[in-house]
Design a protein around this motif. Structure first.
Motif, PDB file in Angstrom:
ATOM      1  N   ARG A 182     -14.433 -16.688  -8.848  1.00  0.00           N
ATOM      2  CA  ARG A 182     -13.788 -15.867  -7.829  1.00  0.00           C
ATOM      3  C   ARG A 182     -12.293 -15.795  -8.093  1.00  0.00           C
ATOM      4  NH1 ARG A 182     -14.101 -14.719  -2.121  1.00  0.00           N
ATOM      5  NH2 ARG A 182     -16.270 -15.353  -2.088  1.00  0.00           N
ATOM      6  N   GLY A 183     -11.700 -14.639  -7.812  1.00  0.00           N
ATOM      7  CA  GLY A 183     -10.259 -14.487  -7.939  1.00  0.00           C
ATOM      8  C   GLY A 183      -9.776 -13.326  -7.108  1.00  0.00           C
ATOM      9  N   PRO A 184      -8.478 -13.284  -6.816  1.00  0.00           N
ATOM     10  CA  PRO A 184      -7.944 -12.203  -5.983  1.00  0.00           C
ATOM     11  C   PRO A 184      -7.933 -10.860  -6.703  1.00  0.00           C
ATOM     12  CG  PRO A 184      -6.164 -13.624  -6.755  1.00  0.00           C
ATOM     13  CD  PRO A 184      -7.450 -14.243  -7.221  1.00  0.00           C
ATOM     14  N   LEU A 185      -8.342  -9.827  -5.984  1.00  0.00           N
ATOM     15  CA  LEU A 185      -8.197  -8.449  -6.458  1.00  0.00           C
ATOM     16  C   LEU A 185      -6.947  -7.851  -5.819  1.00  0.00           C
ATOM     17  CD1 LEU A 185      -9.045  -5.785  -7.798  1.00  0.00           C
ATOM     18  CD2 LEU A 185     -10.550  -5.377  -5.844  1.00  0.00           C
ATOM     19  N   SER A 186      -6.779  -8.105  -4.516  1.00  0.00           N
ATOM     20  CA  SER A 186      -5.599  -7.569  -3.823  1.00  0.00           C
ATOM     21  C   SER A 186      -5.318  -8.379  -2.567  1.00  0.00           C
ATOM     22  CB  SER A 186      -5.830  -6.106  -3.449  1.00  0.00           C
ATOM     23  OG  SER A 186      -6.855  -6.014  -2.484  1.00  0.00           O
ATOM     24  N   ARG A 187      -4.076  -8.265  -2.120  1.00  0.00           N
ATOM     25  CA  ARG A 187      -3.656  -8.900  -0.874  1.00  0.00           C
ATOM     26  C   ARG A 187      -2.684  -7.963  -0.159  1.00  0.00           C
ATOM     27  NH1 ARG A 187      -7.369 -11.520  -1.966  1.00  0.00           N
ATOM     28  NH2 ARG A 187      -7.602 -13.764  -2.019  1.00  0.00           N
ATOM     29  N   VAL A 188      -2.609  -8.125   1.163  1.00  0.00           N
ATOM     30  CA  VAL A 188      -1.648  -7.369   1.955  1.00  0.00           C
ATOM     31  C   VAL A 188      -0.257  -7.786   1.491  1.00  0.00           C
ATOM     32  CG1 VAL A 188      -0.689  -7.045   4.268  1.00  0.00           C
ATOM     33  CG2 VAL A 188      -3.156  -7.149   3.950  1.00  0.00           C
ATOM     34  N   SER A 189       0.597  -6.806   1.325  1.00  0.00           N
ATOM     35  CA  SER A 189       1.965  -7.098   0.896  1.00  0.00           C
ATOM     36  C   SER A 189       2.830  -7.339   2.121  1.00  0.00           C
ATOM     37  CB  SER A 189       2.514  -5.916   0.099  1.00  0.00           C
ATOM     38  OG  SER A 189       3.871  -6.133  -0.200  1.00  0.00           O
ATOM     39  N   SER A 190       3.659  -8.381   2.041  1.00  0.00           N
ATOM     40  CA  SER A 190       4.509  -8.691   3.190  1.00  0.00           C
ATOM     41  C   SER A 190       5.824  -7.920   3.169  1.00  0.00           C
ATOM     42  CB  SER A 190       4.781 -10.199   3.246  1.00  0.00           C
ATOM     43  OG  SER A 190       5.272 -10.645   2.007  1.00  0.00           O
ATOM     44  N   ASP A 191       6.264  -7.536   1.982  1.00  0.00           N
ATOM     45  CA  ASP A 191       7.522  -6.764   1.934  1.00  0.00           C
ATOM     46  C   ASP A 191       7.281  -5.378   1.333  1.00  0.00           C
ATOM     47  OD1 ASP A 191       7.427  -6.994  -0.838  1.00  0.00           O
ATOM     48  OD2 ASP A 191       8.835  -8.662  -0.899  1.00  0.00           O
ATOM     49  N   SER A 192       8.141  -4.462   1.712  1.00  0.00           N
ATOM     50  CA  SER A 192       7.971  -3.080   1.247  1.00  0.00           C
ATOM     51  C   SER A 192       8.803  -2.790  -0.003  1.00  0.00           C
ATOM     52  CB  SER A 192       8.340  -2.104   2.365  1.00  0.00           C
ATOM     53  OG  SER A 192       9.649  -2.385   2.813  1.00  0.00           O
ATOM     54  N   SER A 193       9.764  -3.653  -0.317  1.00  0.00           N
ATOM     55  CA  SER A 193      10.575  -3.432  -1.520  1.00  0.00           C
ATOM     56  C   SER A 193      10.019  -4.273  -2.670  1.00  0.00           C
ATOM     57  CB  SER A 193      12.034  -3.811  -1.253  1.00  0.00           C
ATOM     58  OG  SER A 193      12.113  -5.184  -0.960  1.00  0.00           O
ATOM     59  N   ALA A 194       9.518  -3.580  -3.660  1.00  0.00           N
ATOM     60  CA  ALA A 194       8.911  -4.276  -4.804  1.00  0.00           C
ATOM     61  C   ALA A 194       9.940  -4.392  -5.919  1.00  0.00           C
ATOM     62  CB  ALA A 194       7.701  -3.506  -5.282  1.00  0.00           C
ATOM     63  N   SER A 195      10.249  -5.629  -6.294  1.00  0.00           N
ATOM     64  CA  SER A 195      11.239  -5.828  -7.356  1.00  0.00           C
ATOM     65  C   SER A 195      10.599  -5.668  -8.737  1.00  0.00           C
ATOM     66  CB  SER A 195      11.880  -7.209  -7.237  1.00  0.00           C
ATOM     67  OG  SER A 195      10.887  -8.209  -7.202  1.00  0.00           O
ATOM     68  N   ARG A 196       9.320  -6.079  -8.844  1.00  0.00           N
ATOM     69  CA  ARG A 196       8.643  -5.907 -10.133  1.00  0.00           C
ATOM     70  C   ARG A 196       7.610  -4.791  -9.995  1.00  0.00           C
ATOM     71  NH1 ARG A 196       4.165  -8.109  -8.596  1.00  0.00           N
ATOM     72  NH2 ARG A 196       3.938 -10.078  -7.543  1.00  0.00           N
ATOM     73  N   ARG A 197       7.044  -4.394 -11.119  1.00  0.00           N
ATOM     74  CA  ARG A 197       6.054  -3.325 -11.106  1.00  0.00           C
ATOM     75  C   ARG A 197       4.830  -3.774 -10.318  1.00  0.00           C
ATOM     76  NH1 ARG A 197       3.652   0.877 -10.363  1.00  0.00           N
ATOM     77  NH2 ARG A 197       2.410   1.926 -11.928  1.00  0.00           N
ATOM     78  N   GLU A 198       4.520  -3.062  -9.240  1.00  0.00           N
ATOM     79  CA  GLU A 198       3.356  -3.393  -8.427  1.00  0.00           C
ATOM     80  C   GLU A 198       2.374  -2.236  -8.426  1.00  0.00           C
ATOM     81  OE1 GLU A 198       4.601  -4.411  -4.483  1.00  0.00           O
ATOM     82  OE2 GLU A 198       4.810  -6.530  -4.993  1.00  0.00           O
ATOM     83  N   TYR A 199       1.114  -2.594  -8.393  1.00  0.00           N
ATOM     84  CA  TYR A 199       0.053  -1.604  -8.246  1.00  0.00           C
ATOM     85  C   TYR A 199      -0.404  -1.698  -6.803  1.00  0.00           C
ATOM     86  CZ  TYR A 199       0.174  -1.671 -13.305  1.00  0.00           C
ATOM     87  OH  TYR A 199       0.586  -1.587 -14.606  1.00  0.00           O
ATOM     88  N   ARG A 200      -0.265  -0.591  -6.073  1.00  0.00           N
ATOM     89  CA  ARG A 200      -0.551  -0.611  -4.644  1.00  0.00           C
ATOM     90  C   ARG A 200      -1.600   0.420  -4.259  1.00  0.00           C
ATOM     91  NH1 ARG A 200       2.631  -1.980  -0.742  1.00  0.00           N
ATOM     92  NH2 ARG A 200       4.289  -3.421  -1.124  1.00  0.00           N
ATOM     93  N   VAL A 201      -2.423   0.035  -3.285  1.00  0.00           N
ATOM     94  CA  VAL A 201      -3.323   0.970  -2.622  1.00  0.00           C
ATOM     95  C   VAL A 201      -3.136   0.705  -1.136  1.00  0.00           C
ATOM     96  CG1 VAL A 201      -5.716   1.664  -2.243  1.00  0.00           C
ATOM     97  CG2 VAL A 201      -4.986   0.995  -4.537  1.00  0.00           C
ATOM     98  N   GLY A 202      -2.469   1.644  -0.472  1.00  0.00           N
ATOM     99  CA  GLY A 202      -2.147   1.457   0.946  1.00  0.00           C
ATOM    100  C   GLY A 202      -1.298   0.218   1.137  1.00  0.00           C
ATOM    101  N   GLN A 203      -1.728  -0.682   2.011  1.00  0.00           N
ATOM    102  CA  GLN A 203      -0.967  -1.899   2.302  1.00  0.00           C
ATOM    103  C   GLN A 203      -1.242  -3.020   1.303  1.00  0.00           C
ATOM    104  OE1 GLN A 203      -2.184  -3.704   6.011  1.00  0.00           O
ATOM    105  NE2 GLN A 203      -4.339  -3.204   5.655  1.00  0.00           N
ATOM    106  N   TYR A 204      -2.141  -2.776   0.359  1.00  0.00           N
ATOM    107  CA  TYR A 204      -2.564  -3.833  -0.561  1.00  0.00           C
ATOM    108  C   TYR A 204      -1.859  -3.757  -1.908  1.00  0.00           C
ATOM    109  CZ  TYR A 204      -6.276  -4.213   2.840  1.00  0.00           C
ATOM    110  OH  TYR A 204      -6.967  -4.353   4.009  1.00  0.00           O
ATOM    111  N   VAL A 205      -1.487  -4.924  -2.412  1.00  0.00           N
ATOM    112  CA  VAL A 205      -0.940  -5.038  -3.763  1.00  0.00           C
ATOM    113  C   VAL A 205      -2.062  -5.588  -4.637  1.00  0.00           C
ATOM    114  CG1 VAL A 205       0.755  -6.185  -5.241  1.00  0.00           C
ATOM    115  CG2 VAL A 205       1.416  -5.417  -2.961  1.00  0.00           C
TER     116      VAL A 205
END
Length: 170
Positions: free
Chosen positions: A59-82
């Protein structure tokens, strides 16, 4: 005749549950099967993300809710999930490649739940799925989202394949 089977339908309708029941039935019949499914992760009654669970129990994480809206590194997002692309690829790619390159004479079934926006950030995943669909030995049992918004290339490709049967789960 269809070689591959995909389920589609709205979120929460029971596609993953159906995949899990079919997987159990196939396993108990002694049919070689491998693959993965996605599972909601909840905290305090609230969905905080999704995990990938392989049929071998990893088992491993696919995505989690992001707590901040400013992404310093390259993030892959779907809605509220990173999307945790590194975790996803580390867990899923070796299994897909093994299933695809198994030299066993016996046919194998590979569960891919699901081929959706989050998973499609991975180019290596897209290549592995395409290889599996065109390879000779493996039958894919998977899930794809219902068409909504911008079409997802691989999903539309799967829908239009002559060797794929798509069932709408309601």
């Amino acid at each position: 005749m269809s070689k591959h089977v995909f389920l589609t339908g709205p979120p929460g309708v029971g596609k993953t549950t159906l995949i899990q029941k079919v997987t159990q039935a196939l396993k108990s019949s002694g049919i070689p099967i491998d693959g993965f499914y996605t599972e909601e992760v909840r905290e305090g009654g609230r969905r905080i993300g999704f995990d990938v669970v392989t049929l071998s129990g990893k088992r491993g994480p696919l995505s989690r809710v992001s707590s901040d809206s400013s992404a310093s590194r390259r993030e892959y997002r779907v809605g509220q999930y990173v999307v945790d692309l590194v975790s996803f690829e580390k867990l899923v790619l070796p299994m897909l490649i093994n299933v695809n390159h198994d030299s066993d004479a016996e046919k194998k079934i590979c569960v891919i739940d699901e081929i959706g926006k989050m998973e499609l950030f991975s180019q290596a995943f897209i290549r592995a799925v395409r290889q599996m669909l065109t390879g000779s030995g493996t039958t894919v049992l998977g899930t794809i989202p219902i068409p909504k918004g911008k079409p997802l290339d691989l999903v539309e490709e799967i829908r239009s394949r002559k060797d794929v049967k798509v069932f709408n789960v309601s």
